[in-house]
Scaffold this motif. Structure first.
Motif, PDB file in Angstrom:
ATOM      1  N   ARG A 200      36.222  52.942  35.258  1.00 42.51           N
ATOM      2  CA  ARG A 200      35.773  51.938  36.224  1.00 42.51           C
ATOM      3  C   ARG A 200      35.884  50.574  35.553  1.00 42.51           C
ATOM      4  NH1 ARG A 200      29.598  51.599  38.650  1.00 42.51           N
ATOM      5  NH2 ARG A 200      29.768  49.527  39.631  1.00 42.51           N
ATOM      6  N   PHE A 201      36.819  49.763  36.041  1.00 47.82           N
ATOM      7  CA  PHE A 201      37.044  48.440  35.457  1.00 47.82           C
ATOM      8  C   PHE A 201      36.189  47.430  36.227  1.00 47.82           C
ATOM      9  CE2 PHE A 201      40.878  50.884  34.602  1.00 47.82           C
ATOM     10  CZ  PHE A 201      41.041  50.669  33.233  1.00 47.82           C
ATOM     11  N   SER A 202      35.177  46.899  35.554  1.00 49.48           N
ATOM     12  CA  SER A 202      34.255  45.981  36.223  1.00 49.48           C
ATOM     13  C   SER A 202      34.690  44.524  36.100  1.00 49.48           C
ATOM     14  CB  SER A 202      32.843  46.149  35.662  1.00 49.48           C
ATOM     15  OG  SER A 202      32.801  45.871  34.278  1.00 49.48           O
ATOM     16  N   ASN A 203      35.868  44.294  35.494  1.00 54.43           N
ATOM     17  CA  ASN A 203      36.408  42.942  35.382  1.00 54.43           C
ATOM     18  C   ASN A 203      37.901  42.968  35.752  1.00 54.43           C
ATOM     19  OD1 ASN A 203      36.436  40.128  34.712  1.00 54.43           O
ATOM     20  ND2 ASN A 203      34.846  40.554  33.165  1.00 54.43           N
ATOM     21  N   ASP A 204      38.541  41.794  35.717  1.00 51.73           N
ATOM     22  CA  ASP A 204      39.936  41.713  36.138  1.00 51.73           C
ATOM     23  C   ASP A 204      40.855  42.506  35.206  1.00 51.73           C
ATOM     24  OD1 ASP A 204      39.108  40.111  38.161  1.00 51.73           O
ATOM     25  OD2 ASP A 204      39.863  38.229  37.306  1.00 51.73           O
ATOM     26  N   VAL A 205      41.927  43.038  35.795  1.00 55.66           N
ATOM     27  CA  VAL A 205      42.967  43.742  35.043  1.00 55.66           C
ATOM     28  C   VAL A 205      44.298  43.078  35.367  1.00 55.66           C
ATOM     29  CG1 VAL A 205      44.174  45.923  34.686  1.00 55.66           C
ATOM     30  CG2 VAL A 205      41.694  45.912  35.084  1.00 55.66           C
ATOM     31  N   THR A 206      45.024  42.636  34.312  1.00 53.12           N
ATOM     32  CA  THR A 206      46.287  41.934  34.518  1.00 53.12           C
ATOM     33  C   THR A 206      47.403  42.594  33.712  1.00 53.12           C
ATOM     34  OG1 THR A 206      45.143  39.824  34.844  1.00 53.12           O
ATOM     35  CG2 THR A 206      47.493  39.725  34.341  1.00 53.12           C
ATOM     36  N   LEU A 207      48.521  42.882  34.369  1.00 55.86           N
ATOM     37  CA  LEU A 207      49.719  43.389  33.705  1.00 55.86           C
ATOM     38  C   LEU A 207      50.768  42.286  33.742  1.00 55.86           C
ATOM     39  CD1 LEU A 207      48.218  46.043  34.814  1.00 55.86           C
ATOM     40  CD2 LEU A 207      50.417  47.149  34.476  1.00 55.86           C
ATOM     41  N   GLY A 208      51.072  41.716  32.569  1.00 56.16           N
ATOM     42  CA  GLY A 208      52.039  40.628  32.497  1.00 56.16           C
ATOM     43  C   GLY A 208      53.229  41.010  31.644  1.00 56.16           C
ATOM     44  N   GLY A 209      54.048  40.007  31.318  1.00 52.74           N
ATOM     45  CA  GLY A 209      55.206  40.236  30.466  1.00 52.74           C
ATOM     46  C   GLY A 209      56.281  41.045  31.157  1.00 52.74           C
ATOM     47  N   ASN A 210      57.107  41.688  30.349  1.00 49.86           N
ATOM     48  CA  ASN A 210      58.234  42.455  30.871  1.00 49.86           C
ATOM     49  C   ASN A 210      58.129  43.894  30.368  1.00 49.86           C
ATOM     50  OD1 ASN A 210      60.603  43.410  31.841  1.00 49.86           O
ATOM     51  ND2 ASN A 210      61.947  42.036  30.690  1.00 49.86           N
ATOM     52  N   GLY A 211      57.712  44.808  31.263  1.00 45.19           N
ATOM     53  CA  GLY A 211      57.643  46.218  30.900  1.00 45.19           C
ATOM     54  C   GLY A 211      56.293  46.675  30.374  1.00 45.19           C
ATOM     55  N   SER A 212      55.230  45.979  30.700  1.00 47.68           N
ATOM     56  CA  SER A 212      53.903  46.426  30.267  1.00 47.68           C
ATOM     57  C   SER A 212      53.510  47.694  31.024  1.00 47.68           C
ATOM     58  CB  SER A 212      52.860  45.324  30.487  1.00 47.68           C
ATOM     59  OG  SER A 212      52.806  44.952  31.855  1.00 47.68           O
ATOM     60  N   LEU A 213      52.644  48.498  30.405  1.00 54.04           N
ATOM     61  CA  LEU A 213      52.307  49.807  30.963  1.00 54.04           C
ATOM     62  C   LEU A 213      50.818  50.063  30.809  1.00 54.04           C
ATOM     63  CD1 LEU A 213      53.145  52.615  32.092  1.00 54.04           C
ATOM     64  CD2 LEU A 213      53.576  53.318  29.724  1.00 54.04           C
ATOM     65  N   LEU A 214      50.180  50.460  31.911  1.00 53.96           N
ATOM     66  CA  LEU A 214      48.771  50.849  31.902  1.00 53.96           C
ATOM     67  C   LEU A 214      48.664  52.262  32.475  1.00 53.96           C
ATOM     68  CD1 LEU A 214      45.725  50.370  31.612  1.00 53.96           C
ATOM     69  CD2 LEU A 214      45.760  49.254  33.869  1.00 53.96           C
ATOM     70  N   ILE A 215      48.122  53.181  31.666  1.00 55.52           N
ATOM     71  CA  ILE A 215      47.986  54.579  32.087  1.00 55.52           C
ATOM     72  C   ILE A 215      46.508  54.940  32.111  1.00 55.52           C
ATOM     73  CG2 ILE A 215      48.542  56.976  31.545  1.00 55.52           C
ATOM     74  CD1 ILE A 215      51.010  55.987  30.082  1.00 55.52           C
ATOM     75  N   ILE A 216      46.060  55.449  33.263  1.00 56.91           N
ATOM     76  CA  ILE A 216      44.678  55.908  33.415  1.00 56.91           C
ATOM     77  C   ILE A 216      44.714  57.435  33.538  1.00 56.91           C
ATOM     78  CG2 ILE A 216      42.514  55.639  34.667  1.00 56.91           C
ATOM     79  CD1 ILE A 216      43.694  53.024  33.591  1.00 56.91           C
ATOM     80  N   GLY A 217      44.124  58.108  32.559  1.00 55.83           N
ATOM     81  CA  GLY A 217      44.135  59.569  32.577  1.00 55.83           C
ATOM     82  C   GLY A 217      43.000  60.130  33.389  1.00 55.83           C
ATOM     83  N   GLY A 218      43.073  59.968  34.697  1.00 54.55           N
ATOM     84  CA  GLY A 218      42.011  60.457  35.575  1.00 54.55           C
ATOM     85  C   GLY A 218      41.889  59.554  36.784  1.00 54.55           C
ATOM     86  N   GLU A 219      40.686  59.355  37.255  1.00 51.71           N
ATOM     87  CA  GLU A 219      40.418  58.489  38.401  1.00 51.71           C
ATOM     88  C   GLU A 219      40.274  57.047  37.922  1.00 51.71           C
ATOM     89  OE1 GLU A 219      36.636  58.152  41.415  1.00 51.71           O
ATOM     90  OE2 GLU A 219      37.433  60.162  41.031  1.00 51.71           O
ATOM     91  N   ALA A 220      40.655  56.090  38.783  1.00 53.07           N
ATOM     92  CA  ALA A 220      40.556  54.671  38.425  1.00 53.07           C
ATOM     93  C   ALA A 220      39.884  53.892  39.551  1.00 53.07           C
ATOM     94  CB  ALA A 220      41.925  54.083  38.128  1.00 53.07           C
ATOM     95  N   TYR A 221      38.939  53.048  39.160  1.00 57.61           N
ATOM     96  CA  TYR A 221      38.239  52.208  40.134  1.00 57.61           C
ATOM     97  C   TYR A 221      38.326  50.762  39.643  1.00 57.61           C
ATOM     98  CZ  TYR A 221      34.305  50.237  42.816  1.00 57.61           C
ATOM     99  OH  TYR A 221      33.510  49.459  43.628  1.00 57.61           O
TER     100      TYR A 221
END
Length: 312
Positions: A200-221
């Motif tokens: 559970r991300f209670s603050n901002d999430v930013t994916l920038g640049g070229n080819g960044s990757l965010l993996i959540i192993g389960g449920e995401a809020y």
């Protein structure tokens, strides 16, 4: 003149009657002995079956103990924060089983009554959604002349949170037991961030640049804003995804959101299906999401009682 000896005739009659009753008595004794043997056999079968069932109950307690020890081993592992928790749990449980949990024999009351348990010397970690363990329990009555009964059981070990997620209605909102991340998340360049639990991300999430990757192993809020500021960024969620706000696509394009479960957005004071979330690169998403390994809470691995199968 002929005389009839009545005393002799009476003696013969008495002997005949005695013989008849003797034969009847022997027959009744033989029938009683046979019936007693049959009753004893039935009682022996029942007692042996009860002992085998006691063995299955004991197996349940044994496996519960090994699960608790494996969970504790996971938490103490130095790679706990950087490893897939599901795989780590299975490996720790396998290590426990290899220590020689089975076979074992338990005497009940005296040496004439016992059950013997046999099980695997190791377990497979290929399927992390559930772990199957086969146990054989043999109940034995008697020493010289034994009566035995065998029961085979298959125990299933699963993650309770994972089952709850698959069974509940996603429109009721995210799970209440998500791990909370309070800091802002900024991923730039070709950096990668991976979380091995539902988040559970209670603050901002930013994916920038070229080819960044965010993996959540389960449920995401995502309570705050999820923003794409670059190109070719990928968000992968192996469970359901929940968004309090619409996703902000500011990048130049080719950004992908890959959700293995379902997507929901909070609108008009309720959760709705987020139809705007489209996996715009199916090949890419299949590569990043296929055969997901995810966990919700390592503490909630347990025996799934309603999946126990028993064969007599």
């Amino acid at each position: 003149m002929t005389y009839f000896n009545e005393k002799g005739a009476a003696l013969i009659l008495v002997l005949l009657i005695t013989s008849v009753f003797t034969i009847l008595g022997m027959s009744l004794i033989s029938m009683n002995i046979s019936n007693t043997k049959q009753v004893n056999l039935r009682e022996g079968d029942l007692q042996a079956t009860n002992l085998a069932e006691m063995g299955i109950d004991s197996s349940h307690n044994i496996l519960n103990k090994q699960i608790a020890l494996a969970i504790d081993d996971v938490k103490k592992d130095p790679n706990f924060r950087t490893s897939n928790h599901d795989r780590l749990f299975c490996q720790k449980l396998d290590n426990r089983i290899k220590l020689g949990v089975f076979p074992q024999t338990k005497q009940v009351n005296n040496e004439s009554y016992k059950y013997t348990l046999s099980g695997p010397s190791s377990i497979s970690c290929e399927n992390l959604e559930s772990i199957k363990i086969n146990i054989k329990s043999i109940g034995t009555v008697g020493n010289m002349s034994q009566t035995q009964k065998t029961i085979n059981a298959t125990f299933t070990i699963g993650n309770e949170s994972e089952r709850e997620s698959s069974e509940r209605d996603g429109l009721n909102g995210p799970s209440s037991d998500l791990e909370v991340y309070t800091s802002t998340v900024n991923i730039s360049g070709r950096s990668e961030a991976q979380y091995f639990s539902s988040m559970r991300f209670s603050n901002d999430v930013t994916l920038g640049g070229n080819g960044s990757l965010l993996i959540i192993g389960g449920e995401a809020y995502f309570e705050k804003l999820l923003r794409f500021n670059g190109n070719n960024a990928i968000l992968t969620v192996t469970g359901d995804a929940y968004f309090n706000r619409p996703v902000d696509f500011r990048g130049l394009g080719n950004n992908s959101i890959c959700i293995n479960g379902d997507s929901y957005i909070y609108k008009n004071n309720k959760w709705e299906t987020y139809h705007e979330i489209v996996n715009n690169d199916d090949d890419l998403c299949n590569t990043t999401v296929i055969n997901p390994e995810y966990h919700y809470d390592v503490n909630r691995w347990k025996l799934i009682n309603d999946e126990l199968t028993v064969t007599y």
